[in-house]
Design a protein around this motif. Structure first.
Motif, PDB file in Angstrom:
ATOM      1  N   HIS A 135      99.627  20.997  77.971  1.00  0.00           N
ATOM      2  CA  HIS A 135     100.819  20.405  78.568  1.00  0.00           C
ATOM      3  C   HIS A 135     100.325  19.570  79.747  1.00  0.00           C
ATOM      4  CE1 HIS A 135     104.702  20.752  81.093  1.00  0.00           C
ATOM      5  NE2 HIS A 135     104.844  19.794  80.201  1.00  0.00           N
ATOM      6  N   GLY A 136      99.891  18.370  79.436  1.00  0.00           N
ATOM      7  CA  GLY A 136      99.275  17.546  80.464  1.00  0.00           C
ATOM      8  C   GLY A 136      99.139  16.112  80.000  1.00  0.00           C
ATOM      9  N   GLY A 137      98.561  15.313  80.886  1.00  0.00           N
ATOM     10  CA  GLY A 137      98.302  13.919  80.577  1.00  0.00           C
ATOM     11  C   GLY A 137      96.812  13.655  80.547  1.00  0.00           C
ATOM     12  N   ILE A 138      96.403  12.663  79.783  1.00  0.00           N
ATOM     13  CA  ILE A 138      94.976  12.322  79.693  1.00  0.00           C
ATOM     14  C   ILE A 138      94.829  10.827  79.461  1.00  0.00           C
ATOM     15  CG2 ILE A 138      94.888  12.883  77.226  1.00  0.00           C
ATOM     16  CD1 ILE A 138      91.978  13.788  77.689  1.00  0.00           C
ATOM     17  N   LYS A 139      93.827  10.262  80.122  1.00  0.00           N
ATOM     18  CA  LYS A 139      93.527   8.838  79.942  1.00  0.00           C
ATOM     19  C   LYS A 139      92.022   8.658  79.873  1.00  0.00           C
ATOM     20  CE  LYS A 139      93.859   7.944  84.935  1.00  0.00           C
ATOM     21  NZ  LYS A 139      94.615   7.230  85.982  1.00  0.00           N
ATOM     22  N   GLU A 140      91.631   7.533  79.272  1.00  0.00           N
ATOM     23  CA  GLU A 140      90.220   7.201  79.096  1.00  0.00           C
ATOM     24  C   GLU A 140      89.947   5.901  79.839  1.00  0.00           C
ATOM     25  OE1 GLU A 140      88.302   7.808  75.082  1.00  0.00           O
ATOM     26  OE2 GLU A 140      88.254   5.624  75.171  1.00  0.00           O
ATOM     27  N   LEU A 141      89.018   5.945  80.794  1.00  0.00           N
ATOM     28  CA  LEU A 141      88.637   4.766  81.569  1.00  0.00           C
ATOM     29  C   LEU A 141      87.309   4.224  81.055  1.00  0.00           C
ATOM     30  CD1 LEU A 141      90.623   4.141  83.963  1.00  0.00           C
ATOM     31  CD2 LEU A 141      90.486   6.590  83.504  1.00  0.00           C
ATOM     32  N   ASP A 142      87.211   2.917  81.017  1.00  0.00           N
ATOM     33  CA  ASP A 142      85.962   2.265  80.600  1.00  0.00           C
ATOM     34  C   ASP A 142      85.528   1.316  81.720  1.00  0.00           C
ATOM     35  OD1 ASP A 142      83.844   1.000  79.424  1.00  0.00           O
ATOM     36  OD2 ASP A 142      84.892   0.503  77.565  1.00  0.00           O
ATOM     37  N   PHE A 143      84.388   1.638  82.331  1.00  0.00           N
ATOM     38  CA  PHE A 143      83.878   0.849  83.443  1.00  0.00           C
ATOM     39  C   PHE A 143      82.749  -0.101  83.024  1.00  0.00           C
ATOM     40  CE2 PHE A 143      85.423   4.888  85.297  1.00  0.00           C
ATOM     41  CZ  PHE A 143      86.431   4.370  86.104  1.00  0.00           C
ATOM     42  N   SER A 144      82.479  -0.170  81.735  1.00  0.00           N
ATOM     43  CA  SER A 144      81.325  -0.960  81.278  1.00  0.00           C
ATOM     44  C   SER A 144      81.518  -2.454  81.500  1.00  0.00           C
ATOM     45  CB  SER A 144      81.027  -0.675  79.806  1.00  0.00           C
ATOM     46  OG  SER A 144      82.157  -0.991  78.997  1.00  0.00           O
ATOM     47  N   GLY A 145      82.741  -2.912  81.737  1.00  0.00           N
ATOM     48  CA  GLY A 145      82.984  -4.327  81.996  1.00  0.00           C
ATOM     49  C   GLY A 145      83.046  -4.673  83.465  1.00  0.00           C
ATOM     50  N   CYS A 146      82.742  -3.713  84.335  1.00  0.00           N
ATOM     51  CA  CYS A 146      82.824  -3.950  85.780  1.00  0.00           C
ATOM     52  C   CYS A 146      81.603  -4.720  86.283  1.00  0.00           C
ATOM     53  CB  CYS A 146      82.926  -2.630  86.529  1.00  0.00           C
ATOM     54  SG  CYS A 146      84.450  -1.723  86.197  1.00  0.00           S
ATOM     55  N   ALA A 147      81.830  -5.555  87.284  1.00  0.00           N
ATOM     56  CA  ALA A 147      80.714  -6.276  87.911  1.00  0.00           C
ATOM     57  C   ALA A 147      79.862  -5.320  88.739  1.00  0.00           C
ATOM     58  CB  ALA A 147      81.261  -7.404  88.780  1.00  0.00           C
ATOM     59  N   ASP A 148      80.514  -4.309  89.337  1.00  0.00           N
ATOM     60  CA  ASP A 148      79.792  -3.316  90.134  1.00  0.00           C
ATOM     61  C   ASP A 148      78.840  -2.540  89.228  1.00  0.00           C
ATOM     62  OD1 ASP A 148      79.327  -0.569  91.219  1.00  0.00           O
ATOM     63  OD2 ASP A 148      80.527  -1.315  92.897  1.00  0.00           O
ATOM     64  N   GLU A 149      77.561  -2.620  89.526  1.00  0.00           N
ATOM     65  CA  GLU A 149      76.554  -2.006  88.666  1.00  0.00           C
ATOM     66  C   GLU A 149      76.686  -0.492  88.622  1.00  0.00           C
ATOM     67  OE1 GLU A 149      74.385  -3.194  86.508  1.00  0.00           O
ATOM     68  OE2 GLU A 149      75.217  -5.193  86.870  1.00  0.00           O
ATOM     69  N   ASN A 150      77.015   0.128  89.762  1.00  0.00           N
ATOM     70  CA  ASN A 150      77.160   1.596  89.792  1.00  0.00           C
ATOM     71  C   ASN A 150      78.298   2.051  88.890  1.00  0.00           C
ATOM     72  OD1 ASN A 150      75.037   2.053  91.612  1.00  0.00           O
ATOM     73  ND2 ASN A 150      76.369   1.610  93.373  1.00  0.00           N
ATOM     74  N   ALA A 151      79.398   1.281  88.903  1.00  0.00           N
ATOM     75  CA  ALA A 151      80.519   1.610  88.028  1.00  0.00           C
ATOM     76  C   ALA A 151      80.140   1.357  86.572  1.00  0.00           C
ATOM     77  CB  ALA A 151      81.748   0.789  88.409  1.00  0.00           C
ATOM     78  N   LYS A 152      79.467   0.264  86.331  1.00  0.00           N
ATOM     79  CA  LYS A 152      79.095  -0.124  84.975  1.00  0.00           C
ATOM     80  C   LYS A 152      78.264   0.942  84.283  1.00  0.00           C
ATOM     81  CE  LYS A 152      77.501  -4.297  82.605  1.00  0.00           C
ATOM     82  NZ  LYS A 152      77.046  -5.690  82.819  1.00  0.00           N
ATOM     83  N   LYS A 153      77.365   1.593  85.058  1.00  0.00           N
ATOM     84  CA  LYS A 153      76.487   2.616  84.497  1.00  0.00           C
ATOM     85  C   LYS A 153      77.267   3.837  83.988  1.00  0.00           C
ATOM     86  CE  LYS A 153      72.540   1.472  87.476  1.00  0.00           C
ATOM     87  NZ  LYS A 153      71.779   1.913  88.670  1.00  0.00           N
ATOM     88  N   ILE A 154      78.453   4.067  84.563  1.00  0.00           N
ATOM     89  CA  ILE A 154      79.243   5.251  84.182  1.00  0.00           C
ATOM     90  C   ILE A 154      79.780   5.111  82.762  1.00  0.00           C
ATOM     91  CG2 ILE A 154      81.394   6.499  84.697  1.00  0.00           C
ATOM     92  CD1 ILE A 154      80.781   5.864  87.684  1.00  0.00           C
ATOM     93  N   GLY A 155      80.095   3.879  82.359  1.00  0.00           N
ATOM     94  CA  GLY A 155      80.615   3.664  81.009  1.00  0.00           C
ATOM     95  C   GLY A 155      82.009   4.235  80.854  1.00  0.00           C
ATOM     96  N   GLN A 156      82.231   5.012  79.795  1.00  0.00           N
ATOM     97  CA  GLN A 156      83.553   5.586  79.527  1.00  0.00           C
ATOM     98  C   GLN A 156      83.655   7.001  80.091  1.00  0.00           C
ATOM     99  OE1 GLN A 156      83.983   5.337  75.251  1.00  0.00           O
ATOM    100  NE2 GLN A 156      85.144   3.444  75.413  1.00  0.00           N
ATOM    101  N   ARG A 157      84.854   7.332  80.556  1.00  0.00           N
ATOM    102  CA  ARG A 157      85.086   8.682  81.079  1.00  0.00           C
ATOM    103  C   ARG A 157      86.561   9.027  80.897  1.00  0.00           C
ATOM    104  NH1 ARG A 157      82.035  10.123  86.508  1.00  0.00           N
ATOM    105  NH2 ARG A 157      80.366  10.302  84.967  1.00  0.00           N
ATOM    106  N   SER A 158      86.836  10.226  80.393  1.00  0.00           N
ATOM    107  CA  SER A 158      88.216  10.694  80.221  1.00  0.00           C
ATOM    108  C   SER A 158      88.555  11.715  81.290  1.00  0.00           C
ATOM    109  CB  SER A 158      88.403  11.320  78.836  1.00  0.00           C
ATOM    110  OG  SER A 158      88.399  10.325  77.835  1.00  0.00           O
TER     111      SER A 158
END
Length: 578
Positions: free
Chosen positions: A242-265
């Protein structure tokens, strides 16, 4: 995967068909019960005595999907005293003793006989949107309850829409779901709950049947159906959410640190009013996500985690949301399909439903998922899993490094009742425990404990977010925790920006370090540090009391006592260090 009809499931020994299933199936098969589709339900609902038409257009894409005429308008189904769920009305048939079962069966047969004196209708839907988890469902009610049947078809998926895909699916060892509803039921027997008027939600989770009697509120049909769907998922080894869930994709970010994370739910578990939808549906976490990210939402209320295949699956194609923060002109109104318990106003010559709970608390709407932007019917396994608490002794965010502490905090999730529920004023003031934020659980709690232990052992990290406020000088004098603060913390977790230190009071838990927090939210560390709580001795004693309450709740839960080894693991970690 598909569910099985009554005959398919029990054909090896038809004598094992339970009585609640037999009564429901007999009514479903009554040839006088007219089968209708969404368009027919809509036309009947327009004639219903407690339904008002508006000039607000139904979201065209949804109207087309449902087969409604072009330009179809939003219907407003208004109720009387009761405008929320009534959990106390539930009676679990399999938990009743013999005499009570016989009594309930007699009352049930009488109630069905009363129903059959009026014109009845039925509709079919598919619960679940992923081809590997679909359940066929039938709802039966009177023509006087067409609004609930229309809303049920909107909330789930009319059968014909997914019929081809469903028919090709392999069979699950699960029965089809049957929901029977009668708003006009009256029974003054004190055995049944009476708050406003008599109500009964009679549940047989083993045979996938629920009866909603004396219950106008659509949430009873929705959550009753989901109760059986969640339970079916548990029966095939998945975790019910009984909750919510989303999937974030940082692979298109200019920030290299964010880009390395890739996808995360990331998943959030909480009751109405704890921020579940706000955390899940926020477009960009209040502007705290980096440029170039993309987001896909699975759902903000109900899904299932398949640990074995490391995926999550959605049950519903719409959102059933409160509208208290959506005034006239809010962009979400474009996506509306149906509303309940709304005030209406004439605005520029048009009669429009108005959010903001003007008429009553808990105004609700069925909103097309397009409001979320990009969405999916399945998403990846959640690396981050968050319990949304209402406990003034807890800092705004905690990370759990001990698997069983994470599991225990979910099992003893502390919160407060809210106006989405039909409870007394006294109940609204109390702190209560709702394991895993799921008041619709109808199976033993140890099954949830094992399921979520499996989720954490497979790689999810557990957190808690406090959404009520943190102790300043007392349990009532609090430092506010703005939603923007919580959204900023969420983004910082997703982007690995937080550094953590052990919380000396709770082994297995960690709090964010000062240095990283000063960069992200200046002043956060000192404001929300338990060491800085005024009247510190009172704070520590209250904190100990809260964790003692958690242990006591679990120790008093009968369906954990039958598993002493699991109970011991949970209570061992729920202790504040001296």
């Amino acid at each position: 995967m598909a569910s099985q009809s009554t005959y398919e499931f029990y054909k090896n020994d038809l004598s094992k068909i339970p009585p609640l299933r037999a009564i429901a199936e007999t009514l479903v098969n009554d040839k006088r019960v007219r089968k209708i589709n969404a368009a027919e339900a809509y036309e009947l609902a327009k004639k219903q005595w407690d339904v008002m038409d508006t000039d607000q257009k139904i979201y065209p894409k949804a109207a087309k999907r449902l087969g409604l005429p072009e330009g179809a308008t939003v219907l407003n189904n208004c109720h009387g005293k009761i405008v929320g769920r009534t959990g106390q009305a539930r009676r679990f048939y399999n938990n009743l003793n013999g005499p009570d079962q016989r009594k309930v069966l007699g009352d049930l047969r009488e109630a069905i006989s009363d129903m059959q004196q009026r014109p009845l209708i039925k509709a079919e839907a598919i619960i679940g949107l992923d081809k590997d988890l679909m359940i066929r469902a039938t709802i039966v009610g009177g023509e006087d309850d067409a609004a609930n049947i229309f809303n049920w078809l909107v909330n789930f998926t009319p059968y014909e829409e997914l019929a081809a895909e469903y028919e090709k699916s392999a069979k699950l060892p699960i029965q089809d779901i049957i929901i029977i509803g009668d708003n006009l039921w009256r029974n003054e027997d004190p055995f049944y709950h009476n708050q406003g008027f008599p109500q009964l939600a009679l549940v047989d989770e083993e045979c996938n049947v629920i009866y909603n009697f004396g219950m106008r509120y659509f949430g009873e049909r929705k959550k009753g159906t989901l109760t059986l769907a969640w339970t079916s998922g548990i029966r095939v080894g998945m975790a019910a959410c009984h909750g919510g869930i989303k999937e974030l994709d940082f692979s298109g970010c200019a920030d290299e640190n964010a880009k390395k994370i890739g996808q995360r739910s990331i998943a959030f578990f909480g009751l109405s009013g704890t921020g579940k939808s706000s955390h899940t549906n926020s477009h960009d976490n209040g502007g705290t996500l980096p440029e170039g990210f993309s987001k896909k939402v699975l759902h903000d209320d109900a899904f299932q985690i398949d640990t074995a295949n490391r995926v999550c699956r959605a049950w519903e194609p719409t959102l059933f949301d409160k509208t208290d923060s959506r005034p006239v002109g809010h962009p979400d109104w474009e996506y509306m399909v149906s509303v309940m318990n709304h005030a209406t106003l004439e605005v520029d010559g048009k009669v429009l439903p108005v959010g903001q709970d003007l008429r009553n608390p808990n105004g609700r709407a069925l909103i097309d998922r397009d409001v979320l932007g990009e969405y999916v019917n399945r998403c990846k396994f959640p690396e981050v899993l968050c319990w949304l608490m209402k406990d003034t002794c807890l800092p705004p965010v905690i990370r759990f490094t001990d698997t069983y502490l994470a599991v225990a905090m979910g099992a003893a999730l502390m919160t407060k009742r809210n106006l989405a529920e039909n409870v007394s004023e006294e109940e609204l003031k109390k702190l209560v425990f709702v394991p895993y934020a799921n008041p619709f659980r109808v199976y033993e709690l140890w099954k949830d404990v094992e399921a979520f232990a499996g989720v954490f052992e497979c790689g999810a990290t557990g957190y808690s977010f406090n959404s009520i406020g943190f102790w300043n000088s007392s349990d009532s004098d609090l430092h506010a925790i703005p939603l923007q603060t919580s959204l900023t913390l969420q983004s910082s977790i997703l982007l690995d920006k937080l550094e953590w230190e052990d919380w000396d009071l709770l082994p297995g838990a960690q709090l964010p370090k000062r240095n990283c927090m000063e960069r992200i939210l200046p002043g956060f560390y000192d404001t929300y540090n338990p060491k800085n709580a005024e009247n510190h001795d009172d704070y520590i004693q209250t904190l100990k009391d809260r964790f003692a309450q958690r242990r006591h709740f679990l120790e008093q839960t009968a369906d954990l006592n039958c598993k002493p080894e699991i109970l011991a693991k949970l209570t061992k970690v729920l202790r504040i260090k001296e």
